[in-house]
Design an enzyme around this catalytic site. Structure first.
Site, PDB file in Angstrom:
ATOM      1  NE  ARG A 166     -18.238   0.495 -12.778  1.00  0.00           N
ATOM      2  CZ  ARG A 166     -18.282   1.809 -12.535  1.00  0.00           C
ATOM      3  NH1 ARG A 166     -17.730   2.681 -13.362  1.00  0.00           N
ATOM      4  NH2 ARG A 166     -18.846   2.252 -11.433  1.00  0.00           N
ATOM      5  CB  SER A 236     -22.047  -3.255  -9.309  1.00  0.00           C
ATOM      6  OG  SER A 236     -21.973  -2.198  -8.409  1.00  0.00           O
ATOM      7  CD  GLU A 332     -19.186  -3.575 -12.577  1.00  0.00           C
ATOM      8  OE1 GLU A 332     -20.148  -2.811 -12.475  1.00  0.00           O
ATOM      9  OE2 GLU A 332     -18.260  -3.611 -11.756  1.00  0.00           O
TER      10      GLU A 332
END
Ligand SMILES: Cc1cc2nc3c(=O)[nH]c(=O)nc-3n(C[C@H](O)[C@H](O)[C@H](O)COP(=O)(O)OP(=O)(O)OC[C@H]3O[C@@H](n4cnc5c(N)ncnc54)[C@H](O)[C@@H]3O)c2cc1C
Length: 336
Positions: A166, A236, A332
């Site tokens: 990520r 998320s 995130e």
């Protein structure tokens, strides 16, 4: 100048969390020329410039003082064959899922596990999107990005993007790059990637097509994740933490049922959603903002919750997880 710049634009419908916020200036760029114009406009007026795709990985906590440039550069084309792979290019503004579906219709596989991820093609490399056992870096060939400071276009190889879990060179707050086009290396010959447990359970051992894998991924995702058009969310909210083997052993003694995955020879990846659930946040609401009742990794906005309320809840979650497990959660989405 072809660029149309608007003042004081509401952002609620331009990001999937749907929190109320405004931007001082707003424009849409449909070509490289318009991207150059937008960068020059920001420079001349001394404005911060923020490129925005589908807004599915951002939190707006205050009015944005600057120019938001919605990246709407379209176009997709099938290129030549290279080493048994078919090179396919797409403009940064193409909708990601529609692009995945289009490649499947062309008889090309490689992106099926990444079906139904919201957002645009141009944002996909920013955090090296990943799902169901595949990460973007495995299927990307190269990309072209525009440097807003030097006004140069550069072609990036996969290595130059410095992809990680990520993460990429483009996710750094100081990155001057705006992605304009991405090329993928796809296959006419299908080799299914079914090692990820939920896919394995449903499909392993069967003779499957890329379309069936895509349909299955869509089905599982729809059953687990809230649809942002119905319930505001940014997917998320935390990355799955990666910890050392030593730290893992200490926690595992107290929580032998804790889900965990090998991440390299000396590191273990934990499921952030499980940690959050153990801290009793699942289904907990503070006004319109809460933790989704089916998936503790997702913070949702039932209506008019603000970005600040989202961040306040996220801080409480991270603090409790740190106190209970000694594990630091990292957010995130990008926060503005
Ligand atoms: C329901 C849901 C499920 C999700 N599931 C997943 C998943 O399975 N896996 C996963 O990895 N992610 C997932 N996400 C997160 C998100 O979909 C991805 O990160 C997606 O790539 C973001 O695309 P976007 O166009 O919406 O980016 P935006 O939210 O518009 O932008 C994200 C960041 O990228 C920057 N940016 C956008 N476009 C460009 C560009 N062209 N050049 C330079 N910078 C740019 C923005 O400035 C911002 O910092 C999910 C999100 C939601 C809401």
């Amino acid at each position: 100048m072809t660029l149309s710049v608007k003042r004081q634009v509401a952002l609620q419908s331009h990001h999937t969390l749907g929190c109320p916020a405004t931007t001082e200036y707003w424009t849409e760029v449909r070509s490289l020329n318009e991207l150059v114009e937008a960068c020059r406009y920001a420079k001349t007026h001394q404005l911060n410039l923020l490129p925005l795709g589908g807004g599915s990985n951002v939190v707006f906590t205050q009015p944005f003082e600057g120019l938001i440039a919605k990246i709407a550069i379209l176009g997709k084309q099938i290129g030549n064959n290279q080493g048994g792979k078919v090179i396919v290019e797409a403009g940064a503004g193409e909708n990601w899922h529609q692009f995945v579906c289009w490649t499947l219709q062309q008889g090309l596989s490689g992106l099926e596990n990444l079906s139904l991820i919201p957002g645009t093609v141009g944002a996909a490399p920013i955090q090296n999107i990943g799902a169901y056992g595949v990460e973007l870096k495995e299927v990307m060939d190269k990309l072209w990005a525009f440097n807003r400071e030097t006004e140069q276009i550069k072609q990036f190889s996969v290595d130059e993007c410095q992809f990680d879990y990520r993460d990429s060179i483009f996710k750094q707050p100081s990155s001057p790059w705006i992605i304009a086009k991405v090329a993928f290396k796809l296959s006419a010959k299908f080799q299914p990637k079914l090692h990820y447990q939920p896919l394995k359970q449903l499909l392993d051992g069967k003779s499957v097509t890329p379309q069936q894998v895509s349909d299955t991924v869509c089905h599982i995702r729809a059953s687990k994740l809230p649809d942002p058009s119905v319930l505001g969310n940014a997917g998320s909210f935390f990355k799955n933490p990666v910890i050392s083997l030593e730290q893992f052993k200490a926690i595992y003694q107290a929580y032998p049922e804790m889900p965990h995955y090998q991440a390299g020879s000396h590191q273990i990846k934990l499921a952030a959603g499980w940690l959050i659930e153990q801290c009793d946040f699942k289904g907990l609401y503070q006004g319109d903002i809460g933790v989704h009742e089916k998936q503790a990794l997702v913070i949702v906005n039932k209506g008019n919750g603000t970005g600040r309320e989202v961040m306040a809840l996220a801080s409480q979650i991270a603090k409790k997880v740190s106190e209970q497990f000694g594990v630091q959660l990292e957010i995130e989405p990008r926060v503005y």
